[in-house]
Design an enzyme around this catalytic site. Structure first.
Site, PDB file in Angstrom:
ATOM      1  CG  ASP A  93      -2.196   0.817   0.981  1.00  0.00           C
ATOM      2  OD1 ASP A  93      -2.076   2.034   0.696  1.00  0.00           O
ATOM      3  OD2 ASP A  93      -3.286   0.253   1.065  1.00  0.00           O
TER       4      ASP A  93
ATOM      5  CD  GLU B  13       2.654   6.943   5.928  1.00  0.00           C
ATOM      6  OE1 GLU B  13       3.029   8.035   6.390  1.00  0.00           O
ATOM      7  OE2 GLU B  13       2.289   6.789   4.747  1.00  0.00           O
TER       8      GLU B  13
ATOM      9  CE  LYS C  48     -13.237   3.598  -1.189  1.00  0.00           C
ATOM     10  NZ  LYS C  48     -13.773   2.515  -0.355  1.00  0.00           N
TER      11      LYS C  48
ATOM     12  CB  SER D 180     -14.015  -4.148 -11.488  1.00  0.00           C
ATOM     13  OG  SER D 180     -14.417  -3.126 -12.386  1.00  0.00           O
TER      14      SER D 180
ATOM     15  CE  LYS E 180     -19.800   4.758  -7.608  1.00  0.00           C
ATOM     16  NZ  LYS E 180     -20.222   3.570  -6.829  1.00  0.00           N
TER      17      LYS E 180
ATOM     18  CE  LYS F 124     -11.080   0.223  -9.622  1.00  0.00           C
ATOM     19  NZ  LYS F 124     -10.167  -0.855  -9.211  1.00  0.00           N
TER      20      LYS F 124
ATOM     21  CB  VAL G 212     -23.253   7.275   1.851  1.00  0.00           C
ATOM     22  CG1 VAL G 212     -24.006   5.968   2.088  1.00  0.00           C
ATOM     23  CG2 VAL G 212     -24.168   8.460   2.073  1.00  0.00           C
TER      24      VAL G 212
END
Length: 622
Positions: free
Chosen positions: A325, A328, A379, A418, A421, A433, A466
């Protein structure tokens, strides 16, 4: 110092109880004689009194020994229940028997050294005195708990008059730390209505919840139904959420089986409970053999989906788990969590960007991963609309580079996360994507590596979703912002989505786009209202809901398939395979090269280039 004070208090409490018990032996023996002779002390024969006086020291010593052996000096009498009562009764019966044996042995040959009724009356009076002392602790607590800090405690309505409700009410009544008062119990079993549980009356079934909340001034509702199905739970919650009370519930039936029902196990009712469907269950044990003994790499392993992937993979004995990633902080969190839960796991945690070709090559050459779960991506739809070039650089070029590395170093399987969207995208994130799916499809035909993509919708509680936003807005007192009253989304929990991703990975043969069945779509407005109600407020009265309009690139609804795609079933009826759309792979790779060279110049019109690659992409403003 604190421990010393506590030890001293315990010692003094035991000394007090011992002194009281010796007094109780004396009183019980005297009353046993006086009762026999019509409550007149002067009618008691002298020989009986003398015998009791001579035996009294032995009786006191015997009582102390028996009571100590049966733990009457080490129990917490403030919390005494049926088990402690059994010890008291057993101790008094045993004490009476031993005392009777002692008197008879001391007066061998004399059949009646004291009246025959003395032994029974002594045992009964001793039991009454000991019970009165021990259980007065609970009585005093109950009186003290009636008022706390000069005010009555919060009125609580318990739903469920079963064993869980019974244990819960008992703990509320006994605990010195819980400022709650059970004013009633609700249960749909008609035979229980009118009965009492630890002083709390079963006042009716679910149909009277609203009326009883007003009548009894209820502040909080606790749902003690650990075995209720999601459908049953939703039915109860649909009623309770209209009352404006704070809602809590017991987590699950295993808490009851393990004897863990209690105040500390209560949790706030979550919006997940209002989805009203059974959780998606996947038997991972039967399909996770393909990760056991393998070197697994998860990109974006510090994110919501990536970290849950790591948790579930770690539990199935991979040879090595590599977390990659660029951020961190969350990566550090999942690293620490896995070290505690899986101390024997061979865990490698690396910080790096999938866009860095040299870094990727070094990682692949050093660790040789066999299976890759690619969850690293930008995203957030509105943010990517503001920074479209970054969406392309990270999502498209990052995926392309790691796909190339997987091919170069002969990775066995590559699973890309994926999104729905990507179907007929109206935003740059979805379009990026879709290009990633096209990369997967293209390289699957050119490589020994099995490349697949898994497409699903929104994940409840994930970073940037959300639900956390709504909760923060409610905590601030509102308003809660909803883009459009008609907007709907598909939802899954994080564990559900990840378990299906793992199962799709097991089904993979290469080139598939797996589509997860997300159930029925949910209106975002309903989610907002439910969260407000579950927080004990009323929508548009206590907390306002404000409509802000659709954000850039946002749809009213999402799709899981494009028109050209058909569906094939798998063994799991919640996982389907979309038929790959034919594309000119040579031309596509040329377009990728051009896109790579163009995006680094920071153009202002990257969407026009993306439309050439993804014909179904229609930016929202158009």
């Amino acid at each position: 110092m604190k421990q010393l004070i506590q030890d001293r208090q315990l010692f003094m409490r035991r000394i007090f109880l011992m002194c009281y018990d010796m007094l109780a032996v004396f009183v019980a023996s005297m009353f046993a004689l006086i009762i026999r002779f019509d409550l007149n002390f002067y009618n008691v024969p002298t020989e009986y009194l003398n015998e009791v006086w001579r035996t009294l020291p032995y009786m006191m010593v015997i009582t102390l020994i028996i009571f100590w052996a049966l733990r009457l000096y080490s129990s917490l009498w403030s919390y005494a229940g049926a088990l402690e009562m059994m010890y008291v009764v057993s101790a008094c019966i045993l004490d009476a028997i031993v005392v009777a044996a002692l008197i008879l042995v001391r007066n061998w040959g004399d059949m009646f050294p004291v009246p025959r009724s003395f032994y029974i009356l002594y045992g009964l009076f001793l039991l009454v005195l000991i019970m009165g002392c021990r259980y007065s602790y609970r009585g005093l607590r109950a009186i003290r708990n009636m008022r706390r800090d000069g005010t009555y405690r919060r009125n609580v309505l318990v739903i469920g008059a079963g064993e869980a409700g019974n244990q819960l009410i008992k703990e509320i009544n006994n605990s010195r730390y819980v400022k709650k008062k059970v004013v009633g119990v609700i249960d749909d079993d008609k035979t229980k209505i009118g009965n009492y549980i630890h002083g709390a009356k079963v006042i009716g079934d679910r149909s009277c919840i609203r009326d009883k909340v007003l009548e009894l001034h209820v502040h909080e509702i606790i749902i003690a139904m650990p075995s209720a199905s999601p459908k049953q739970m939703k039915g109860i919650l649909d009623i309770c959420k209209e009352t404006g009370c704070e809602l809590k519930r017991l987590p699950g039936i295993y808490q009851l089986v393990n004897g863990e029902v209690g105040i500390s196990k209560l949790k706030d009712v979550d919006v997940n409970d209002l989805l009203g469907r059974e959780p998606v269950m996947v038997n991972l044990e039967s399909i996770m053999g393909y990760v056991s003994g393998k070197v697994i790499m998860v990109t974006g392993g510090g994110g919501s989906i990536g970290s849950e992937l790591c948790r579930q993979i770690a539990g199935h004995k991979p040879k090595q788990l590599i977390i990659l990633d660029i951020y961190e902080n969350t990566t550090y969190d999942i690293q620490n969590e896995l070290k505690v839960k899986f101390p024997d796991l061979d865990l490698v945690v690396l910080i790096g960007s999938v866009r860095n070709t040299n870094r990727m090559n070094w990682i692949f050459e050093t660790y040789h991963p066999e299976i890759i779960y690619h969850a690293a991506a930008h995203k957030h739809v509105p943010l990517m609309e503001e920074s479209p070039n970054e969406a392309i650089k990270n999502n498209v070029l990052g995926t392309w580079k790691i796909v190339q590395a997987a091919d170069r170093y002969h990775v066995k399987r590559f699973v890309m996360i994926s999104t729905d969207k990507a179907v007929n995208p109206t935003n740059i994130m979805g379009a990026s994507k879709r290009i990633c799916e096209m990369i997967i499809q293209t390289y699957n035909k050119r490589s020994e590596t099995e490349y697949v993509a898994v497409r699903f919708g929104n994940v409840l509680g994930s970073n940037g979703s959300v639900i956390p936003l709504f909760k923060k807005q409610i905590e601030r007192g509102g308003p809660v912002t909803v883009t459009d009253p008609n907007i709907v989304r598909y939802f899954m929990t994080i564990p559900e989505a990840v378990s299906l991703v793992l199962q799709a990975g097991a089904y993979a043969k290469g080139g598939e786009i797996f589509v997860l069945d997300m159930g029925e779509p949910v209106k975002i407005l309903d989610l907002a209202k439910n969260l407000i109600l579950l927080s004990g407020h009323k929508p548009d009265e206590d907390i306002q809901i404000v409509f802000t309009g659709l954000r850039p690139g946002e749809k009213l609804y999402e799709e899981m398939l494009m028109d050209e795609e058909g569906l094939q079933d798998t063994e799991n009826n919640l996982i389907h395979i979309g038929k790959p759309i034919e594309l000119d792979e040579g031309k596509f790779l040329e377009q990728l090269e051009e896109l790579k060279e163009y995006v680094v110049t920071e153009p202002s019109d990257i969407r026009e280039w993306v439309k050439k690659i993804v014909p179904t992409y229609q930016p929202k403003e158009e």
